[in-house]
Design an enzyme around this catalytic site. Structure first.
Site, PDB file in Angstrom:
ATOM      1  N   HIS A  95       0.733  -1.122  -0.125  1.00  0.00           N
ATOM      2  CA  HIS A  95       0.137  -0.091  -0.045  1.00  0.00           C
ATOM      3  C   HIS A  95       0.744   1.343  -0.157  1.00  0.00           C
ATOM      4  O   HIS A  95       1.922   1.458   0.686  1.00  0.00           O
ATOM      5  CB  HIS A  95      -1.064   0.073   1.204  1.00  0.00           C
ATOM      6  CG  HIS A  95      -0.435  -0.142   2.410  1.00  0.00           C
ATOM      7  ND1 HIS A  95      -1.009  -0.512   3.560  1.00  0.00           N
ATOM      8  CD2 HIS A  95       0.869  -0.122   2.947  1.00  0.00           C
ATOM      9  CE1 HIS A  95      -0.416  -0.327   4.743  1.00  0.00           C
ATOM     10  NE2 HIS A  95       1.143  -0.255   4.298  1.00  0.00           N
ATOM     11  N   ASN A  96       0.430   2.298  -0.776  1.00  0.00           N
ATOM     12  CA  ASN A  96       0.941   3.376  -0.978  1.00  0.00           C
ATOM     13  C   ASN A  96       2.337   3.635  -1.480  1.00  0.00           C
ATOM     14  O   ASN A  96       3.094   4.757  -1.431  1.00  0.00           O
ATOM     15  CB  ASN A  96       1.109   4.509   0.567  1.00  0.00           C
ATOM     16  CG  ASN A  96      -0.296   4.629   1.066  1.00  0.00           C
ATOM     17  OD1 ASN A  96      -0.957   3.737   1.893  1.00  0.00           O
ATOM     18  ND2 ASN A  96      -0.983   5.526   0.942  1.00  0.00           N
TER      19      ASN A  96
END
Length: 345
Positions: free
Chosen positions: A240-241
């Site tokens: 994620h991210n």
């Protein structure tokens, strides 16, 4: 469809040696060449195959020299590998594409599908999804609520695109890849781990290709982003991210931990691991199985090892590693000699 050596040479701006009227209608590997096929030679390790190949045309680099006579027609170019790629792209572009919506596909009444699209049996397109023109969506693909897909996308069987994700133009998603699954976010408590909701999305920009069974996690907030032109192999994990720069390429089994940022035009070998919350500069080249635990600030570095460091330094040290047992024995022998000398004083 057949093409002559003269036509091919004009297309790739090459120089013919041999029969300009030699014709081909498909491709072959140089070691398996057959009449009517075209192949190429760019790796010197395969040079010996050219003397016996039965391929009608072989594309070679303009500076290569042969120790024996070559019987096939040659087309000399600056970069044989690049030219065969152009020919393969041309060949693929003229292959017929499927169109139409299979009667067994499900498309929500609240979804939009563009012109000249193919949607295969048991593909699922959810409420609010938007699919551009000239897309190919193969059987059993899942396109979740609110997903947006640009033009000319190629979505192979069993691809899963979770809610809200954005896919650009000319994107290829190979079989079984998962776009937008939850990021690995959990808060430790006395009772165990509380899940942190992952409310962001994944954005994949234009001209990206994602390999089979690769997983790209949605962000906790905001977006996980794969920038324009990036190419990801099979079995890669993007957490994620994460941000992957434009035209970066990654080989199989690479793992990028959360919130890492990878620059443009980077090259990752197989099984490279990148720690979370670090940055990697543009044009960085990372050798297979390297472990990146800290930020790489200098552009254009080649690094290897785990933890990874400068490739030249690593190779020098690797040469010493092999000699360590003998060096250890020599040190022990020297210690014994010193002790004997001290005892004689």
């Amino acid at each position: 469809m057949e093409f002559t050596a003269k036509q091919i040479a004009q297309f790739i701006q090459g120089k013919i040696e041999g029969d300009e009227n030699a014709t081909v209608n498909t491709f072959s590997k140089i070691e398996e060449g057959k009449p009517g096929t075209i192949t190429f030679l760019s790796n010197p390790k395969y040079t010996h195959f050219i003397y016996n190949t039965r391929a009608s045309i072989v594309i070679v680099n303009e500076d290569v020299e042969f120790e024996q006579p070559v019987n096939t027609t040659l087309i000399r170019v600056k970069n044989a590998y690049e030219c065969i790629a152009k020919l393969l792209q041309l060949y693929a572009s003229v292959q017929p594409k499927k169109t139409g919506i299979d009667s067994l596909a499900f498309i929500s009444e609240k979804a939009k599908v563009g012109e000249n699209c193919y949607v295969g049996a048991f593909a699922y397109i959810a409420d609010g999804a938007e699919v551009g023109n000239n897309c190919q969506i193969y059987p059993h693909a899942y396109i979740g609520e609110g997903v947006k897909i640009g033009d000319n996308a190629l979505i192979y069987p069993h691809v899963t695109i979770y809610k809200g994700c954005v896919i650009g133009n000319n994107v290829t998603l190979h079989a079984g890849c998962v776009i937008g699954s939850d990021g690995f976010g959990f808060a430790p408590t006395e009772q165990g781990y509380d899940k942190i909701p992952q409310i962001g999305i994944v954005t994949i920009e234009d001209d990206v290709e994602i390999g089979a069974n690769t997983c790209i996690d949605r962000s906790t907030m905001g977006t996980t982003i794969i920038h324009k032109g990036a190419k990801l192999d099979n079995l890669i994990q993007i957490a994620h991210n994460v941000e992957i720069g434009s035209n970066t390429v990654m080989a199989s089994q690479v793992g990028i931990a959360g919130s890492a940022k990878v620059g443009d035009w980077c090259m990752f070998g197989g099984q490279v691991g990148v720690a979370g919350h670090i940055s990697i500069a543009d044009h960085t080249q990372i050798g297979a199985q390297a472990g990146i635990t800290g930020t790489v600030k200098k552009e254009g570095e080649t690094i290897i090892g785990s933890p990874a460091w400068d490739a030249k330094g690593f190779m020098k040290s690797a040469a010493i590693f092999r000699r360590l047992p003998a060096m250890y024995q020599q040190i022990n022998d020297l210690k014994k000699e010193i002790e004997l000398l001290k005892a004689q004083q």
